[in-house]
Scaffold this motif. Structure first.
Motif, PDB file in Angstrom:
ATOM      1  N   PRO A 153     -28.914 162.819  77.069  1.00 29.49           N
ATOM      2  CA  PRO A 153     -29.627 162.024  76.058  1.00 29.49           C
ATOM      3  C   PRO A 153     -29.271 160.927  75.531  1.00 29.49           C
ATOM      4  O   PRO A 153     -28.568 160.246  76.096  1.00 29.49           O
ATOM      5  CB  PRO A 153     -29.137 163.330  74.717  1.00 29.49           C
ATOM      6  N   VAL A 154     -30.022 160.368  74.748  1.00 26.90           N
ATOM      7  CA  VAL A 154     -29.348 159.082  73.878  1.00 26.90           C
ATOM      8  C   VAL A 154     -28.115 159.334  73.295  1.00 26.90           C
ATOM      9  O   VAL A 154     -28.097 160.125  72.614  1.00 26.90           O
ATOM     10  CB  VAL A 154     -30.438 158.416  72.968  1.00 26.90           C
ATOM     11  N   ILE A 155     -27.132 158.523  73.555  1.00 30.56           N
ATOM     12  CA  ILE A 155     -25.683 158.878  73.023  1.00 30.56           C
ATOM     13  C   ILE A 155     -25.337 157.556  72.119  1.00 30.56           C
ATOM     14  O   ILE A 155     -25.235 156.551  72.788  1.00 30.56           O
ATOM     15  CB  ILE A 155     -24.587 159.206  74.087  1.00 30.56           C
ATOM     16  N   PRO A 156     -25.148 157.614  70.877  1.00 33.52           N
ATOM     17  CA  PRO A 156     -24.813 156.521  70.156  1.00 33.52           C
ATOM     18  C   PRO A 156     -23.415 156.100  70.595  1.00 33.52           C
ATOM     19  O   PRO A 156     -22.632 157.082  71.057  1.00 33.52           O
ATOM     20  CB  PRO A 156     -25.001 156.836  68.720  1.00 33.52           C
ATOM     21  N   ASP A 157     -23.047 154.855  70.095  1.00 39.20           N
ATOM     22  CA  ASP A 157     -21.617 154.577  70.367  1.00 39.20           C
ATOM     23  C   ASP A 157     -20.524 155.289  69.660  1.00 39.20           C
ATOM     24  O   ASP A 157     -19.472 155.670  70.022  1.00 39.20           O
ATOM     25  CB  ASP A 157     -21.228 152.973  69.698  1.00 39.20           C
ATOM     26  N   ASP A 158     -20.899 155.864  68.524  1.00 37.37           N
ATOM     27  CA  ASP A 158     -20.306 156.430  67.535  1.00 37.37           C
ATOM     28  C   ASP A 158     -20.979 157.755  67.196  1.00 37.37           C
ATOM     29  O   ASP A 158     -21.867 157.702  66.469  1.00 37.37           O
ATOM     30  CB  ASP A 158     -19.713 155.706  66.373  1.00 37.37           C
ATOM     31  N   VAL A 159     -20.340 158.866  67.785  1.00 37.73           N
ATOM     32  CA  VAL A 159     -21.098 160.199  67.372  1.00 37.73           C
ATOM     33  C   VAL A 159     -19.931 160.897  66.688  1.00 37.73           C
ATOM     34  O   VAL A 159     -19.054 161.222  66.912  1.00 37.73           O
ATOM     35  CB  VAL A 159     -21.099 161.112  68.810  1.00 37.73           C
ATOM     36  N   PRO A 160     -20.525 161.197  65.412  1.00 36.77           N
ATOM     37  CA  PRO A 160     -19.720 161.889  64.433  1.00 36.77           C
ATOM     38  C   PRO A 160     -19.516 163.448  64.710  1.00 36.77           C
ATOM     39  O   PRO A 160     -20.234 163.999  65.700  1.00 36.77           O
ATOM     40  CB  PRO A 160     -20.523 161.892  63.129  1.00 36.77           C
ATOM     41  N   VAL A 161     -18.640 163.990  64.021  1.00 33.71           N
ATOM     42  CA  VAL A 161     -18.341 165.410  64.069  1.00 33.71           C
ATOM     43  C   VAL A 161     -19.290 166.142  63.281  1.00 33.71           C
ATOM     44  O   VAL A 161     -19.222 165.979  62.108  1.00 33.71           O
ATOM     45  CB  VAL A 161     -16.684 165.840  64.074  1.00 33.71           C
TER      46      VAL A 161
END
Length: 271
Positions: free
Chosen positions: A238-246
């Motif tokens: 999938p598209v994965i942002p640089d910062d993935v929150p919890v």
């Protein structure tokens, strides 16, 4: 998987609180009847508990169409769901014909629907028809039901699935319900109005489609779950942002409501 990495709450409770935050005041929510076991928890249990939690928390005007019942008394949830249970269950209305629901769908009366599938692909197309070649499938599934209408006419469909390589595939074997794009063509290019899944809720992470190409995007990771763990359970990246929150943990008040008021017997969040 029903146990989160924290002993303070289960994964079911974690995603229930998250789903509740997606329900807005005065929403009309559709929840199907489901089957049993884990499939029931995903398709029915979590949605119904989330709806009731949203009502208690911030959306007192939200209502539900469950099966063929409009606003059943969820405080009197039957221990088993058979046709007789629906016949006797006190509700605001009980439609005699599924055509009423289909008419409501096409008139865009619903705001949220809860859906599940055997397969979902990178652009949110769903398959509940057949695994393998349609003419000679390895598995013949339940069929379309009203799911194509959900993704066509409901503004915010929420897909509930456990994460697995078998379920999350680059391209579904059969398109039962059209997502955001297919074979490089968007819904608009296919001559379809706007639609497709709003959110995909799993036992490991939350996904959305908020990208220019409408490809599935990792929105949040559940506490203690890594990106690598998620990718190992997917048949596409999938598209994965640089910062993935919890994914936000459920508040103590939410857990108290779920356990003490909404589902004290664990009928809905059992597995």
């Amino acid at each position: 998987m029903t146990t989160a990495r924290s002993s303070a709450y289960s994964t079911n409770e974690l995603v229930t609180a998250l789903v509740a935050s997606e329900i807005r005041d005065d929403d009309l929510v559709f929840v199907g009847v489901g089957t049993n076991g884990r499939a029931f928890t995903l398709a029915v249990g979590i949605p119904l508990v989330a709806l009731q939690l949203a009502r208690l928390r911030h959306a007192p005007g939200a209502s539900v169409y469950f099966g063929n019942l409009l606003e059943p008394d969820l405080s009197q949830m039957p221990t088993t769901l058979r046709q007789d249970s629906f016949t006797r269950w006190h509700a605001a209305a009980s439609t005699a014909d599924v055509g009423y629901k289909c008419d409501m769908l096409m008139r865009r009366r619903f705001d949220v629907s809860f859906d599940s599938a055997a397969q979902i692909d990178a652009h949110g197309n769903l398959n509940i028809t057949a695994i393998g070649d349609y003419a000679r499938p390895t598995v013949r599934l339940v069929g379309c039901l009203a799911q194509p209408e959900h993704l066509a006419f409901v503004p915010r469909p929420i897909v509930m699935m456990d994460l697995s390589r078998r379920g999350f595939v680059e391209k579904v074997d059969f398109v039962t319900s059209v997502g955001h794009a297919r074979d490089g063509r968007t819904r608009e290019e296919l001559g379809l109005a706007s639609g497709g899944p709003h959110l995909v809720v799993t036992d490991k992470a939350i996904f959305d489609f908020g990208t220019p190409g409408r490809r599935m995007r990792l929105r949040s990771l559940h506490p203690g779950v890594t990106r690598e763990e998620v990718l190992d359970l997917m048949g596409f990246v999938p598209v994965i942002p640089d910062d993935v929150p919890v994914t936000p943990e459920p508040a103590a008040a939410d857990l108290a409501s779920i356990r003490g008021t909404i589902d004290p017997g664990r009928t809905l969040l059992k597995v």
